[in-house]
Design an enzyme around this catalytic site. Sequence first.
Site, short mmCIF file in Angstrom:
data_model
loop_
_atom_site.label_atom_id
_atom_site.label_comp_id
_atom_site.label_asym_id
_atom_site.label_seq_id
_atom_site.Cartn_x
_atom_site.Cartn_y
_atom_site.Cartn_z
N HIS A 25 -56.10 -19.53 9.48
CA HIS A 25 -55.83 -18.26 8.76
C HIS A 25 -55.74 -17.15 9.81
CE1 HIS A 25 -55.64 -15.48 5.54
NE2 HIS A 25 -56.86 -15.56 5.03
N HIS A 43 -46.35 -21.73 7.46
CA HIS A 43 -47.03 -20.92 6.44
C HIS A 43 -47.02 -21.66 5.13
CE1 HIS A 43 -48.30 -17.50 4.05
NE2 HIS A 43 -48.67 -16.95 5.19
N ASP A 89 -48.54 -13.92 12.74
CA ASP A 89 -49.35 -13.97 13.95
C ASP A 89 -48.55 -14.24 15.21
OD1 ASP A 89 -51.75 -13.55 12.61
OD2 ASP A 89 -51.82 -15.65 11.99
N1 CMC Z 1 -46.60 -26.45 14.61
C1 CMC Z 1 -46.05 -27.68 14.44
N2 CMC Z 1 -45.98 -28.32 13.25
C2 CMC Z 1 -46.48 -27.69 12.20
C3 CMC Z 1 -47.06 -26.41 12.28
C4 CMC Z 1 -47.11 -25.80 13.55
N3 CMC Z 1 -47.66 -24.59 13.71
N4 CMC Z 1 -47.48 -26.03 11.06
C5 CMC Z 1 -47.18 -27.02 10.22
N5 CMC Z 1 -46.60 -28.03 10.90
C6 CMC Z 1 -46.14 -29.31 10.33
C7 CMC Z 1 -47.31 -30.23 10.10
O1 CMC Z 1 -47.56 -31.05 11.24
C8 CMC Z 1 -46.82 -31.03 8.92
O2 CMC Z 1 -45.92 -32.00 9.38
P1 CMC Z 1 -45.90 -33.47 8.73
O3 CMC Z 1 -45.56 -33.26 7.28
O4 CMC Z 1 -44.85 -34.18 9.51
O5 CMC Z 1 -47.27 -34.00 8.93
C9 CMC Z 1 -46.04 -30.01 8.09
O6 CMC Z 1 -45.63 -29.03 9.02
C10 CMC Z 1 -46.84 -29.37 6.98
O7 CMC Z 1 -48.05 -28.85 7.53
P2 CMC Z 1 -49.35 -28.55 6.65
O8 CMC Z 1 -50.50 -28.29 7.54
O9 CMC Z 1 -49.51 -29.61 5.61
O10 CMC Z 1 -48.87 -27.23 5.92
P3 CMC Z 1 -49.83 -26.17 5.23
O11 CMC Z 1 -49.02 -25.45 4.26
O12 CMC Z 1 -51.08 -26.80 4.75
O13 CMC Z 1 -50.25 -25.30 6.50
C11 CMC Z 1 -50.62 -23.69 8.07
C12 CMC Z 1 -49.93 -24.00 6.75
C13 CMC Z 1 -50.52 -22.19 8.31
C14 CMC Z 1 -52.12 -24.06 7.99
C15 CMC Z 1 -49.96 -24.48 9.21
O14 CMC Z 1 -48.59 -24.19 9.27
C16 CMC Z 1 -50.60 -24.23 10.57
O15 CMC Z 1 -51.61 -24.89 10.91
N6 CMC Z 1 -50.03 -23.28 11.38
C17 CMC Z 1 -50.60 -22.92 12.66
C18 CMC Z 1 -51.73 -21.94 12.44
C19 CMC Z 1 -51.22 -20.57 12.00
O16 CMC Z 1 -50.27 -20.04 12.57
N7 CMC Z 1 -51.89 -19.99 11.00
C20 CMC Z 1 -51.57 -18.64 10.54
C21 CMC Z 1 -50.98 -18.65 9.17
S1 CMC Z 1 -50.16 -17.09 8.75
C22 CMC Z 1 -51.37 -15.89 8.79
C23 CMC Z 1 -52.36 -16.02 7.69
O17 CMC Z 1 -51.99 -16.13 6.52
O18 CMC Z 1 -53.53 -15.96 8.00
#
Ligand code: CMC
Length: 382
Positions: free
Chosen positions: A224, A264, A319
Amino acid sequence: MADDLRKGLEGVLVAESGLSSIDGDAGRLIYRGYSIETLAENASYEEVLYLLWHGELPTVDELEAFTASLNDERAVSDDVLATMERLADAGEEPMAALRTAVSMFSATEPEVDADHEDLEATLRKGRRITAKIPTALAAFERYRLGEAPVDPHPELGLAANFLYMLSGEEPDDVAAETFDQALILHADHGLNASTFAAMVIGSTMADIYGAVTGGVAALSGPLHGGANQDVMEVLIEIDESGKDPLEWVEEATASGRRIPGFGHRVYDVKDPRAKILQRRSEELAETGNSKWYDITTTIETYLSEEKGLVEKGIAPNVDFYSGSVYYQLGIPIDTYTPIFAMSRAGGWIAHVLEYQEDNRLIRPRARYTGPEGKEFVPLEKR
Ligand code: CMC
């Protein structure tokens, strides 16, 4: 009752809200009907706070009175300052220090006995919390540097005053406007994890101090609010590795590393806030050091054009560019997430108030997967 399980509550509607709306396919964000671009370009953070808390943008007189009421509440108690100093000396993380500070603010709350159902009193408490967060956070930063805290500047707005309390010097117009814009962009964002955490606490009709403290805790995680700090650490890691940024990102993705600032839960396209912060980062780079901006654009281009991540719905989030903006403003890296909290506190308070107007305790269920009918064995026989 429906039995379908939605892990992470993904896509589940739990409330109605008139505060902010995200169109994740089009990459649009609005606060109470106004696009984020319009507000970032034309309003101040104080105007946005007023909009979120009171439903409409303020008139000149309303804004003047509102700003004065916020400024009047900026001072924190000696106990809070002493605690910030102790925590700084002990090497505490800034988000943990902020969490402690918010919880402590209630000790000097003049309306501590107000009925929690008195939403006008809750709003006044929320205003006090929002006004005090920058002061406590800046004091913590000053103590970490071995410096005395700087008293709030009565003539400066919330954003400029924070930068002033951090460095002891009045920021120039570019720095003040850029930071004010960053606060606007982070003020609200639907039912993100920290807002929902604050709402869950608020739904028990607990005190708003507890709800905001919970919001800070939820925001601190790397999935987050913690991602803005992670982005800047990655940029520094790349710079210090001496590698070409392209080589670094190729290796990082090949090893399955997640790139902070990408992806996201709601946006499938580039976050509109990232676009605005990208422009600010570029502007700051033009007059300062372009290194950080260049690395971020290299990473973005590679991940979107070579790896096709954006096509898969994994695009830059807020971010991704805020880190290099804050870095160029001279803000310490581990203060980025507390800054997010400083701004988002406005959104948490707005959502708690909105929810409490027609409150219903938030209480979901879990599907039990543990054993049944186990025989109890007395302690001495285990
Ligand atoms: N880099 C590479 N691959 C990614 C990333 C990333 N930053 N984020 C998601 N993926 C891939 C992930 O590996 C998965 O692939 P697969 O289906 O092949 O396993 C797919 O995308 C879906 O990921 P998820 O974790 O199931 O998606 P989610 O909706 O649960 O996660 C998230 C959203 C923000 C937790 C995730 O994108 C992440 O960890 N991002 C990096 C951390 C980040 O930037 N967080 C800030 C979010 S925005 C500010 C806020 O709201 O606080």
